[in-house]
Write a protein that holds these residues in place. Structure first.
Motif, mmCIF file in Angstrom:
data_model
loop_
_atom_site.group_PDB
_atom_site.id
_atom_site.type_symbol
_atom_site.label_atom_id
_atom_site.label_comp_id
_atom_site.label_asym_id
_atom_site.label_seq_id
_atom_site.Cartn_x
_atom_site.Cartn_y
_atom_site.Cartn_z
ATOM 1 N N SER A 23 0.837 -1.200 0.000
ATOM 2 C CA SER A 23 0.000 0.000 0.000
ATOM 3 C C SER A 23 0.871 1.249 0.000
ATOM 4 C CB SER A 23 -0.915 0.013 1.222
ATOM 5 O OG SER A 23 -0.166 0.249 2.399
ATOM 6 N N VAL A 24 0.294 2.328 -0.456
ATOM 7 C CA VAL A 24 0.994 3.611 -0.440
ATOM 8 C C VAL A 24 1.333 3.989 1.001
ATOM 9 C CG1 VAL A 24 0.777 6.080 -0.962
ATOM 10 C CG2 VAL A 24 -0.053 4.377 -2.601
ATOM 11 N N SER A 25 0.394 3.744 1.901
ATOM 12 C CA SER A 25 0.614 4.069 3.320
ATOM 13 C C SER A 25 1.801 3.298 3.892
ATOM 14 C CB SER A 25 -0.631 3.765 4.142
ATOM 15 O OG SER A 25 -1.682 4.597 3.761
ATOM 16 N N GLU A 26 1.881 2.013 3.572
ATOM 17 C CA GLU A 26 2.991 1.197 4.071
ATOM 18 C C GLU A 26 4.316 1.699 3.516
ATOM 19 O OE1 GLU A 26 4.603 -3.421 3.972
ATOM 20 O OE2 GLU A 26 2.666 -2.938 3.086
ATOM 21 N N TRP A 27 4.344 1.994 2.200
ATOM 22 C CA TRP A 27 5.565 2.508 1.574
ATOM 23 C C TRP A 27 6.017 3.797 2.266
ATOM 24 C CZ3 TRP A 27 6.828 7.069 -0.818
ATOM 25 C CH2 TRP A 27 8.012 7.089 -1.543
ATOM 26 N N ALA A 28 5.070 4.692 2.500
ATOM 27 C CA ALA A 28 5.386 5.977 3.136
ATOM 28 C C ALA A 28 5.889 5.774 4.561
ATOM 29 C CB ALA A 28 4.157 6.876 3.117
ATOM 30 N N ARG A 29 5.233 4.897 5.294
ATOM 31 C CA ARG A 29 5.623 4.651 6.686
ATOM 32 C C ARG A 29 7.050 4.116 6.764
ATOM 33 N NH1 ARG A 29 1.365 2.412 7.918
ATOM 34 N NH2 ARG A 29 1.853 0.302 7.251
#
Length: 92
Positions: A23-29
């Motif tokens: 997910s984009v969120s996981e990548w960002a985190r």
């Protein structure tokens, strides 16, 4: 400073996320950047000109660029931040 050159499209980036099941969120985190800002950049609502938006776009491969801190930025006619600090500490 880190230079990252590969440039791809938003569609390429989204396809890569989908292909890898990330997910984009996981990548960002994982990279320590704002997920909300990442979504805005991918949606074209935020220009990736400077700061964290620039960093995100370069990391995603959406634009070529350099990553680094402001204290690493040097121009030919100016001393480095370290040189400035040294000159300040030498004053009585």
């Amino acid at each position: 400073m880190t230079q990252i050159v590969p440039v791809c499209t938003v569609a390429d980036v989204r396809a890569e996320f989908k292909k890898r099941g990330i997910s984009v969120s996981e990548w960002a985190r994982v990279r320590g950047v704002s997920a909300q800002l990442t979504y805005q950049i991918l949606a074209g609502r935020k220009a990736a000109v400077r700061g964290q938006s620039h960093e995100i776009a370069v990391l995603l491969g959406l634009k070529p660029g350099l990553l680094g801190n402001a204290d690493e930025l040097r121009f030919a006619h100016t001393p480095s931040v370290a040189d400035l600090a040294d000159s300040q500490s030498e004053k009585p």
